[in-house]
Design a protein around this motif. Structure first.
Motif, PDB file in Angstrom:
ATOM      1  N   CYS A 322       0.849  -1.192   0.000  1.00 45.57           N
ATOM      2  CA  CYS A 322       0.000   0.000   0.000  1.00 45.57           C
ATOM      3  C   CYS A 322       0.882   1.239   0.000  1.00 45.57           C
ATOM      4  O   CYS A 322       1.760   1.373   0.870  1.00 45.57           O
ATOM      5  N   ILE A 324       0.066   4.161   0.743  1.00 44.91           N
ATOM      6  CA  ILE A 324      -0.337   5.131   1.775  1.00 44.91           C
ATOM      7  C   ILE A 324       0.236   4.772   3.140  1.00 44.91           C
ATOM      8  O   ILE A 324       0.855   5.595   3.810  1.00 44.91           O
ATOM      9  N   CYS A 325       0.037   3.504   3.576  1.00 49.67           N
ATOM     10  CA  CYS A 325       0.469   3.119   4.923  1.00 49.67           C
ATOM     11  C   CYS A 325       1.599   2.108   4.942  1.00 49.67           C
ATOM     12  O   CYS A 325       2.136   1.791   6.003  1.00 49.67           O
ATOM     13  N   LYS A 339      -6.718  -0.500   0.077  1.00 49.22           N
ATOM     14  CA  LYS A 339      -6.562   0.936  -0.177  1.00 49.22           C
ATOM     15  C   LYS A 339      -7.884   1.687  -0.046  1.00 49.22           C
ATOM     16  O   LYS A 339      -7.908   2.892   0.233  1.00 49.22           O
ATOM     17  N   HIS A 342      -8.472   3.624   3.105  1.00 49.37           N
ATOM     18  CA  HIS A 342      -7.938   4.986   3.135  1.00 49.37           C
ATOM     19  C   HIS A 342      -8.802   5.955   2.311  1.00 49.37           C
ATOM     20  O   HIS A 342      -9.053   7.084   2.742  1.00 49.37           O
ATOM     21  N   THR A 343      -9.238   5.492   1.148  1.00 52.74           N
ATOM     22  CA  THR A 343      -9.980   6.389   0.238  1.00 52.74           C
ATOM     23  C   THR A 343     -11.461   6.477   0.569  1.00 52.74           C
ATOM     24  O   THR A 343     -12.131   7.438   0.173  1.00 52.74           O
TER      25      THR A 343
END
Length: 433
Positions: A322, A324-325, A339, A342-343
């Protein structure tokens, strides 16, 4: 002395180039190569010819007449010369040999064409784009790319082709004919080239090598496609969206995501699929075939990709991360679903109520609360369930299996949920003390 004897043998000489002939008729025909005269015209199309016999032979392309028959197999031909060349396929006669490598050929023209592989000569050029070719026929076929002409049509379906050979190969899809057989394993093929490439799977030969990375391939076409992984070239673009592809076949398959076309049908249950490979994999659900095995635990799978994913449970590999994280996952689909945490994206919506889901499978399961569908049935009793997981848990009431055990006492349970609920009784007792 010899010159006079030759004159006596060929008394009819051309005044332009000096060529001589035994018959006056041959001189007349020859002179037309200088004058360009073509007095014999085809009544059907606009073709014209210097010699009547050439016009008569040409007419057979319209009438379909094939007066010359092979005495061995019964095949018929429009031209006598073509029939005589065909007979060499039965006799094995190859009277023409290459002066450079010694290869033998049944036809003189084939030998002359072969010679160009040594000399590199490409005498035929496209007037439109300047591309040059070893053979005239290859140049004429190439020009149809510019003109869009497809003169050869299939009598069974509406398909049309730029070359006669492609039509012949296509017709075999209707007839099922596979005239080329592998001498090693007996596999048969519609095309000779495909058979020769298959033979390399026995010999291990891979004659086409990539100059960038050294990878080698059995087919030149595969090398061409591979090279695009280095160049990034994607010449085939989707007309509907902005997607582009390195291979034409990949683009055609992609187009089905827009059109919804599913040309491949399961003969057992009638389900249809966009891709042939997907249909063949689906067929294994009926046959029970699982040709791919795990080398570590021996588990078998219907799909190679599923087996490779399973292998990661042994190796611990998690190749998808991922952005993001930083969380990593065994499967790409799992990463894409993650994901959405997050979105906040929930692309799958229920058509009945306002519920939406991040995962398609969860939406499918939810829909059963509306339809009442319970596709998973117990083999012992008549109970049925909306989820497979619930059916498997229920089966334990028949088998007596209790895989979840309490770490504090000796009690065991059918489901993990019941075990966790039991564990709370111990925590409550501690609090009371």
């Amino acid at each position: 002395m010899n010159s006079k004897a030759d004159t006596n043998k060929k008394p009819h000489a051309c005044e332009v180039c000096g060529s001589s002939f035994t018959r006056k008729y041959n001189l007349v025909i020859h002179n037309r190569t200088h004058t360009g005269e073509k007095p014999y015209a085809c009544e059907i199309c606009s073709s014209s010819f210097a010699e009547k016999q050439s016009m008569v032979k040409h007419m057979r392309t319209h009438t379909g007449e094939k007066p010359h028959t092979c005495e061995i197999c019964g095949s018929s031909f429009a031209q006598k010369k073509t029939m005589l060349t065909h007979i060499r396929m039965h006799t094995g006669e190859k009277p023409y040999s290459c002066d450079i490598c010694g290869s033998f050929f049944a036809e003189k023209q084939t030998m002359l064409s072969h010679m160009r592989t040594h000399t590199g000569e490409k005498p035929y050029s496209c007037e439109i784009c300047g591309s040059s070719f070893t053979h005239k026929q290859s140049m004429l076929q190439h020009k149809r790319v510019h003109t869009g002409e497809r003169p050869y049509s299939c009598e069974v379906c509406a398909s049309s082709f730029t070359s006669k050979q492609n039509l012949i190969i296509h017709v075999r899809a209707h007839t099922g004919e596979k005239p080329y057989s592998c001498e090693v394993c007996g596999a048969s093929f519609t095309q000779r080239q495909t058979m020769l490439e298959h033979m390399q799977t026995h010999t291990g030969e891979k004659p086409h090598s990539c100059e960038v990375c050294g990878s080698s391939f059995t087919r030149k076409y595969n090398l061409v496609i591979h090279i695009r992984t280095h160049t990034g070239e994607k010449p085939y673009a989707c007309e509907i969206c902005s997607s582009s592809f390195a291979e034409k076949q990949s683009m055609l398959k992609h187009m089905r995501t827009h059109t919804g076309e599913k040309p491949h049908t399961c003969e057992i249950c009638g389900s249809s699929f966009a891709q042939k490979q997907t249909m063949l994999t689906h067929m294994r659900m009926h046959t029970g075939e699982k040709p791919y095995s795990c080398e570590i635990c021996g588990s078998s799978f219907a799909e190679k990709q599923t087996m490779l994913r399973h292998m990661r449970t042994h190796t611990g590999e998690k190749p998808y991360s991922c952005e993001i994280c930083g969380s990593s996952f065994t499967h790409k689909q799992s990463m894409l679903q993650h994901k959405r945490v997050h979105t906040g994206e929930r692309p799958y919506s229920c058509e009945v109520c306002t519920s939406s889901f991040a995962v398609k499978q969860n939406m499918v399961k939810h829909m059963r609360t509306h339809t009442g569908e319970k596709p998973y049935a117990c083999e012992v009793c008549s109970s049925s369930f909306t989820r497979k997981h619930h059916m498997l848990e229920h089966m334990r009431t028949h088998t007596g299996e209790k895989p979840y055990s309490c770490d504090i006492c000796s009690h065991s349970f059918i489901t993990k949920h019941r075990m966790l609920r039991h564990m709370r009784t111990h925590m409550t007792k501690k609090l009371c003390i």
